[in-house]
Design an enzyme around this catalytic site. Structure first.
Site, short mmCIF file in Angstrom:
data_model
loop_
_atom_site.label_atom_id
_atom_site.label_comp_id
_atom_site.label_asym_id
_atom_site.label_seq_id
_atom_site.Cartn_x
_atom_site.Cartn_y
_atom_site.Cartn_z
N GLY A 39 0.69 -1.51 0.45
CA GLY A 39 0.32 -0.19 0.11
C GLY A 39 0.88 1.38 0.07
O GLY A 39 1.03 2.44 -0.70
N LYS A 141 20.65 -1.06 14.01
CA LYS A 141 21.84 -1.00 14.30
C LYS A 141 23.15 -1.03 14.29
O LYS A 141 24.40 -0.83 14.71
CB LYS A 141 22.02 -3.41 14.63
CG LYS A 141 23.31 -3.81 15.10
CD LYS A 141 22.91 -5.13 15.03
CE LYS A 141 24.49 -5.57 15.79
NZ LYS A 141 24.79 -7.04 15.45
N TYR A 237 9.63 21.75 38.39
CA TYR A 237 9.83 20.90 39.53
C TYR A 237 9.08 20.12 40.03
O TYR A 237 7.31 19.86 39.56
CB TYR A 237 10.51 21.44 40.54
CG TYR A 237 9.40 23.06 41.49
CD1 TYR A 237 8.37 22.77 41.72
CD2 TYR A 237 9.08 24.33 40.46
CE1 TYR A 237 7.10 23.81 41.93
CE2 TYR A 237 8.97 25.21 41.14
CZ TYR A 237 7.48 24.85 42.14
OH TYR A 237 7.19 25.99 42.47
N HIS A 300 -4.91 20.27 47.04
CA HIS A 300 -4.29 18.98 47.28
C HIS A 300 -5.25 17.90 47.23
O HIS A 300 -4.70 17.06 48.25
CB HIS A 300 -3.77 19.18 49.15
CG HIS A 300 -3.21 20.59 48.19
ND1 HIS A 300 -2.37 21.37 47.92
CD2 HIS A 300 -3.18 22.41 49.28
CE1 HIS A 300 -1.26 22.09 48.59
NE2 HIS A 300 -2.38 22.72 49.47
N GLY A 329 -7.61 30.28 44.65
CA GLY A 329 -6.22 29.27 44.16
C GLY A 329 -6.13 27.75 44.41
O GLY A 329 -4.74 26.83 43.75
N GLU A 352 -5.88 28.17 39.59
CA GLU A 352 -4.94 28.39 39.26
C GLU A 352 -5.44 27.41 37.81
O GLU A 352 -4.24 27.37 36.56
CB GLU A 352 -4.01 26.57 39.34
CG GLU A 352 -3.32 26.86 40.90
CD GLU A 352 -2.18 28.14 40.71
OE1 GLU A 352 -1.48 28.10 40.08
OE2 GLU A 352 -1.18 28.16 42.15
N ASN A 438 -9.55 9.48 56.48
CA ASN A 438 -10.73 9.16 56.34
C ASN A 438 -11.61 9.97 55.85
O ASN A 438 -11.77 11.56 56.42
CB ASN A 438 -11.42 8.92 58.02
CG ASN A 438 -10.82 6.96 58.85
OD1 ASN A 438 -10.95 6.57 57.48
ND2 ASN A 438 -10.19 7.27 59.63
N ARG A 530 -16.50 -0.36 50.64
CA ARG A 530 -15.81 0.94 50.20
C ARG A 530 -15.65 1.90 49.74
O ARG A 530 -14.91 1.64 48.81
CB ARG A 530 -15.01 -0.05 51.68
CG ARG A 530 -14.22 1.06 52.40
CD ARG A 530 -13.00 0.33 53.94
NE ARG A 530 -12.06 -0.45 52.33
CZ ARG A 530 -11.29 -1.09 52.94
NH1 ARG A 530 -12.01 -1.05 54.29
NH2 ARG A 530 -10.49 -1.67 52.78
#
Length: 534
Positions: A39, A141, A237, A300, A329, A352, A438, A530
């Site tokens: 192809g 190679k 960072y 966070h 923020g 942000e 929790n 849970r």
């Protein structure tokens, strides 16, 4: 060793023909002889380029339904013999092996084929490329004499270099291409091994692969964990300025790693982690098109506010009202296109980054005034197992896809929840899944009221969530990511003003907790699932 090598003959055999014609025309204009297969040769001829068939080079036809095309000494000899080596030169002359100076190859799209629903087993096997990887390795190679091109994205830079150096490529370029080539074959073999690992018993070639075929294999994890991700971006960072960091991508263009940044400062490590958290929560709240728009505000990795609404604007206003101080923020996830109305409102707050499937021109205009604000378009990625690094190894688990519907809840108190409480309980439960344990989430009418996240004690989580509330708690509902081990946590929730509770159940003290709920007049439902999150 010559720093530059003139390209006189090139073999082209590609699956992805993007940019192929222009690159091949550049080669032809520089006097390079083009050799091709199947192809690819047809596409080049249709573009008016002069192409020699691989069978004309080898003196042997393509055969076995294309399984054997390039597996021939005149191909691999032309790639592997060392130019200037007297013995190699003599052997090449004796067997009439012509040098091939460049190979342009990309491999069969094996991963896409294997991912197709109901794909036949035989079709997967046929899409295992043999000749392509063999040529890639041979050419790589012998990089001192041969250039191997495996990425379409390299065509423009190679075109410029070839034109500026009369059809030659520098040794540094050939070495860079060789390293890419070996990485390509390694990733390709990994993809094949991973796909075949999911198939316990080889079915008949015509048999489609589906859940039944793969069920046994999916219950077990692979004996060898093979991971291949490409560097997508070096970051300034990591979580902190003294830590180095980078983003790696699976190449799908999906999810946070494959997102498109439309404006703003460079995304940081923490931005990316929070974007993933807000995107996943926003999607959790709107898994179907019929569900309401949803907004999640993350700080966070924990939601400080989440809400649904008739419009994205209403959802944002409700999410912001839940904790306007913490929202400053933060990072925002919206599960539908962002329009001008909600953009104008969000633009009043310092955030942000914002993640959404798309942004209207009006929204882009509203956000353009905030040059540092990062706008990110994200398209959903398929659900993958979750990796977590521990010293000396990795933990692998299924993604937490547990989801409960109203009909699956177990009412364990004498008083069942009202219809309004039930809707709020489901909402709170879905948010609670995305809160660090929790976790206790207070909510009402598609809006979080207070979020108690990451506490060592469930009682403290209940008290902390109530303390964070800026809206009235009276008459709200509460969700707990795990069972209440004692009645004290439930009592703290009731003291805060909740009238109904959703939790997994499963504690040895369940009967004591149920009795406390009955005594306090609470409605309580068990999910049987849970949602710990660490």
């Amino acid at each position: 060793m010559s720093a530059e090598k003139k390209i006189r003959r090139a073999l082209l055999s590609v699956t992805d023909k993007t940019g192929l014609i222009d690159f091949a025309r550049t080669l032809a204009d520089l006097g390079v002889e083009l050799i091709s297969t199947g192809g690819t040769a047809r596409a080049l001829r249709e573009a008016g380029l002069n192409v020699k068939d691989i069978s004309d080079l080898t003196g042997f036809p393509e055969m076995l339904d294309g399984r054997v095309k390039t597996l021939h000494p005149k191909v691999h000899g032309g790639l592997l013999y060392i130019r200037g080596n007297p013995e190699h030169e003599a052997a090449a002359a004796e067997h009439q092996i012509q040098p091939i100076d460049m190979v342009v190859v990309n491999l069969y799209a094996f991963e896409k084929t294997a991912a197709q629903p109901g794909v036949a087993f035989g079709h997967i096997i046929e899409n295992i490329d043999i000749g392509g990887p063999s040529m890639v390795r041979s050419a790589a190679k012998n990089f001192e004499d041969v250039a191997i091109v495996t990425r379409v994205s390299d065509y423009p830079a190679l075109t410029e270099e070839l034109k500026s150096s009369a059809g030659a490529l520098a040794r540094e370029t050939r070495w860079r291409l060789a390293k890419q080539a070996f990485a390509t074959t390694a990733a390709y073999d990994t993809a094949i091994a991973n796909a075949l690992d999911q198939i316990d018993q080889a079915p008949a070639a015509s048999e489609p692969l589906g859940p039944q075929t793969q069920s046994d294999a999916r219950q077990a994890f692979p004996a060898t964990l093979r991971i291949n991700f490409n560097l997508a971006q070096s970051l300034r960072y990591g979580e902190n300025p003294h830590q180095r960091a980078a983003l790696y991508s699976d190449g799908s263009g999906l999810g946070v790693a494959g997102a498109t940044q439309l404006q703003g400062k460079e995304l940081s490590f923490n931005n990316l982690v929070d974007l993933d958290a807000c995107w996943e929560l926003a999607r959790e709240l709107k898994p179907n098109e019929a569900d309401l728009p949803a907004v999640a505000i993350i700080k966070h990795t924990n939601p400080c506010g989440a809400a649904t609404g008739a419009t994205a604007l209403e959802a944002y206003q409700k999410a912001l009202a839940a904790d306007p101080v913490s929202a400053f923020g933060g990072v925002i996830g919206i599960n539908q296109e962002v329009d001008g109305a909600v953009a104008e409102e969000i633009a009043k707050l310092f955030v942000e980054a914002i993640a959404a499937p798309s942004f209207t021109p009006e929204a882009r205009e509203a956000f353009a005034r905030k040059k540092n604000l990062r706008l990110v378009e994200i398209h959903p990625a398929p659900i993958r197992p979750v990796l977590k690094q521990v010293s000396g190894g990795l933990l692998l688990q299924d993604a937490d896809t547990g989801r409960i519907e109203e009909s699956e809840l177990d009412v364990v108190t004498w008083r069942p929840p009202t219809a309004e409480e039930l809707r709020s309980l489901i909402f709170a439960w879905r948010v609670c899944k995305h809160v660090k344990s929790n976790a206790i989430v207070y909510a009402r009418d598609g809006q979080t009221i207070g979020v108690g996240a990451g506490q060592m004690s469930r009682v403290d989580a209940a008290k902390f969530g109530a303390m964070k509330a800026v809206l009235p708690l009276a008459g709200c509902v509460a969700a707990s990511d795990a069972f209440f081990p004692f009645p004290d946590g439930l009592e703290a929730v009731a003291a805060a003003g909740a009238t109904a509770v959703i939790q997994p159940g499963g504690s040895v003290k369940d009967q004591d907790v149920i009795a406390a709920a009955d005594r306090l007049g609470l409605a309580m439902v068990f999910t049987g699932i849970r949602h710990f999150r660490h």
